[in-house]
Scaffold this motif. Structure first.
Motif: not given
Length: 320
Positions: A61, A63, A104, A108-113, A116
């Motif tokens: 990821y 981030t 995620c 429905r979350l952006d895992p690259d954040s 999350a």
């Protein structure tokens, strides 16, 4: 401003900013100090990537800000120490990248954040296993965290096995529930017969798919009931119940520590809902064999390997 749109004298007198400008008195700082005091009463949880492979998975990821696992753990320990210095209560949870990805996807979350990752940590803090940080070194608290996570997973797996057995076709009795009652009875009888001392009990059951292991640590003074952790007691009884219900091979080992005496080790094998004593030689062989590899392990100095004793449990009713 009042409803007419004019500022009257009462409004001006009630405005602390106006009073400060007029009188030169400092503003009230109490809200900020009370907020800091309240912050010390808000617990926090830090999700930790214990395994290097899990850490490597999170590096995919963009981030995720860390590149080296050892440096990451060093920063984790520094952060924990800073929290402790501020009087903040913090717990550690095991951060699992696979479960994080599923979480995620479900929400429905952006895992690259970072958001999350924070939400997932809050989720596992509420429903999973955590260990409080009290200043102990990270290399001591992380193995404890992993051990508790494994124990929880074992208990959950054993619980599912018992639940899936359903009811007896002849009498309608819940098979898993009856096995748990029998296992609880065996455990209590074992502790009563063991007497005074600090006891370390290990139950090992070979199920159809895996080997289940549970551990219970307890202390008992002469003439008083044993002090049992509800969580550990339930976990061991559940694992033992799997062996009772499935008539699976397994056994129990008891290690007792008392002052000014060698540790004593006793053992039993599970047979049709009963714990049958092992001989001293069988106890020695079982205790001095690596459970994972089957290779022999040298005996511990100052340990007395003894035969199991009769725990006084009545014979079980016919098994379903």
């Amino acid at each position: 401003m009042n409803r007419t749109g004019r500022t009257d004298r009462t409004d001006r007198a009630a405005d602390p900013a106006r009073r400060t400008r007029r009188t030169g008195a400092p503003p009230d700082r109490r809200p900020r100090s009370t907020r800091r005091a309240l912050r010390r009463e808000v617990p926090g949880t830090l999700g930790v990537l214990v395994d290097p492979q899990d850490f490597a998975a999170m590096r995919a990821y963009r981030t995720f800000p860390f590149e080296d696992h050892a440096a990451y753990l060093h920063e984790v320990e520094g952060l924990l120490k800073s929290f402790e210095a501020e009087g903040l209560h913090t717990s550690l949870a095991l951060f699992d990248p696979a479960e994080f990805g599923e979480f995620c996807a479900e929400h429905r979350l952006d895992p690259d954040s970072a958001d999350a990752r924070t939400r997932f940590t809050a989720e596992i803090a509420a429903a999973g296993v955590t260990v409080p940080y009290t200043g102990q070194p990270l290399d001591r608290i992380l193995p404890l965290l992993v051990s508790r996570v494994v124990r929880r997973a074992t208990w959950e797996y054993a619980t599912v096995l018992l639940a899936d057995l359903g009811a007896c076709a002849d009498c309608g009795q819940d098979i898993g529930g009856a096995a748990f009652d029998r296992a609880s009875h065996l455990l209590l009888r074992l502790l009563e017969a063991a007497g005074a001392g600090t006891h370390h009990i290990v139950c090992s059951i070979r199920s159809t798919d895996d080997r289940l292991l549970a551990v219970l640590r307890t202390h008992q003074d002469g003439g008083r009931p044993p002090v049992i952790s509800p969580a550990e007691g339930t976990e061991l009884a559940t694992v033992l119940a799997v062996g009772v219900a499935l008539e699976a091979p397994g056994g129990v080992v008891l290690r007792t520590t008392t002052p000014d005496a060698p540790d004593r080790v006793h053992g039993w094998r599970l047979d049709r809902g009963s714990l049958l004593p092992l001989t001293a030689g069988e106890v020695f062989s079982a205790y001095c064999t690596d459970a994972g590899t089957g290779e022999p392990v040298g005996p511990e100095p100052g340990v007395d390997y003894r035969a199991g004793f009769d725990i006084g449990a009545e014979e079980p009713r016919p098994h379903h």
